[in-house]
Motif scaffolding. Sequence first.
Motif, PDB file in Angstrom:
ATOM      1  N   ARG A 135       8.326 -13.752   0.155  1.00 31.93           N
ATOM      2  CA  ARG A 135       8.815 -13.175  -0.991  1.00 31.93           C
ATOM      3  C   ARG A 135       8.650 -13.965  -2.282  1.00 31.93           C
ATOM      4  O   ARG A 135       8.467 -13.689  -3.257  1.00 31.93           O
ATOM      5  N   GLN A 175       0.792  -6.254  -3.140  1.00 31.98           N
ATOM      6  CA  GLN A 175       1.891  -5.575  -2.291  1.00 31.98           C
ATOM      7  C   GLN A 175       1.257  -5.202  -1.043  1.00 31.98           C
ATOM      8  O   GLN A 175       2.223  -5.507   0.172  1.00 31.98           O
ATOM      9  N   GLN A 176       0.198  -4.954  -0.736  1.00 35.70           N
ATOM     10  CA  GLN A 176      -0.537  -4.947   0.447  1.00 35.70           C
ATOM     11  C   GLN A 176      -0.475  -6.135   1.381  1.00 35.70           C
ATOM     12  O   GLN A 176      -0.148  -6.282   2.295  1.00 35.70           O
ATOM     13  N   GLU A 184       3.138  -6.976   2.313  1.00 35.56           N
ATOM     14  CA  GLU A 184       3.649  -5.991   3.467  1.00 35.56           C
ATOM     15  C   GLU A 184       3.003  -6.378   4.587  1.00 35.56           C
ATOM     16  O   GLU A 184       3.605  -6.362   5.806  1.00 35.56           O
ATOM     17  N   SER A 185       1.752  -6.831   4.736  1.00 32.42           N
ATOM     18  CA  SER A 185       0.963  -7.392   5.742  1.00 32.42           C
ATOM     19  C   SER A 185       1.539  -8.622   6.510  1.00 32.42           C
ATOM     20  O   SER A 185       1.705  -8.935   7.792  1.00 32.42           O
ATOM     21  N   ARG A 209       5.017  -7.786   8.057  1.00 33.74           N
ATOM     22  CA  ARG A 209       4.790  -7.038   9.280  1.00 33.74           C
ATOM     23  C   ARG A 209       4.378  -8.256  10.220  1.00 33.74           C
ATOM     24  O   ARG A 209       4.806  -8.066  11.663  1.00 33.74           O
ATOM     25  N   GLU A 226      10.687 -14.724   5.700  1.00 35.58           N
ATOM     26  CA  GLU A 226      10.653 -13.501   4.590  1.00 35.58           C
ATOM     27  C   GLU A 226      11.260 -14.160   3.311  1.00 35.58           C
ATOM     28  O   GLU A 226      10.561 -13.906   2.350  1.00 35.58           O
TER      29      GLU A 226
END
Length: 339
Positions: free
Chosen positions: A9, A261-262, A265-266, A269, A5
Amino acid sequence: YAAYEVDVRAEALQAAKDQDALTRQELRAGTASQNQLDAVAVEIALRDEALLTAKLAFEQKSLDLRRKVGLEIGRRDIVVKPADPLEIDEADWNIDDILAKSHTANRQIASLVVERKLADVDVDVAHDLTKPQLDLTLSGALTGTGNTAAAAFGGTDTNGNSGAGYQVMAGLSMSFELSGAARAGERAALAKRHLADIERIDAERGNDAQIVASVKTLMSGKTRVALADKAIRLAGENLKAARANFLAGRATNFEVMQRQQQVLESELRRGKAVADYRTAVVKLQFLAGTLLDAYRIHVRGADNLPEATRGETGERPAPRASRAKRERAERTARAGADE
């Protein structure tokens, strides 16, 4: 997952900064507005704060790991970075094999089996107490009479008469249980054995349910990773199109940030799906009793420990700080001798 993560990020923050630099170029060229630059600045602040939070969580998990395995804890170099990448494997897990292994390797089930055997012994003892008790006792002794101890041991008295003899005693007793306490004890022992059976069966079924759930998590984890890979690919293509439209003046920074952002998030996930998969693998290895062997961990017994560790000697190992001070003193002394 915490390390993954942080990396994701950090990449998202760098992508926002790159977009900020591109927006500034467009602003100087007169093709972008100040509002678009402010939108990127807000997104940078949000992603910077999310990155800081992820780093703190990563450090906390690293501290927990250091505390559990006994690693050194200092002010610097806190984080423990995993050596293996966060990916899934292609192992095939057979539920029947894992169930068979878990019933013999699970310590809780093994302890309940031992309790069941002890309950059998208690039932047998309690059942014997309910039966009539017949006791036969036999005893015998040799006797000797005489005016002196030597004569008594010799078997003749002063007159020459034999004083040797023997005694044999026999006793027979029979008792019955009339109060009902023995019957109550037997019923209590039977109830205890029945409870042990229920606990063992419940533990086995709970263990089987955990194994089946973990296998289902593995199967769904692979599907989730495949879907996340597809989402990442499509989100990346949409991001490229949005960036091209922005350079052509047909899109704004809001759309570019949304596409970024998509992608973020992908990727998160996907990392979560892989982490859930790896957690399920470890849980299956634990239930099957192969966790230590899978990671080549061998637990040493007390006979293999050093004598100082077992407490056989009165001396204790010197503290880490004391050894470090002695090493520095030795290096200083050697340096002085060389001079």
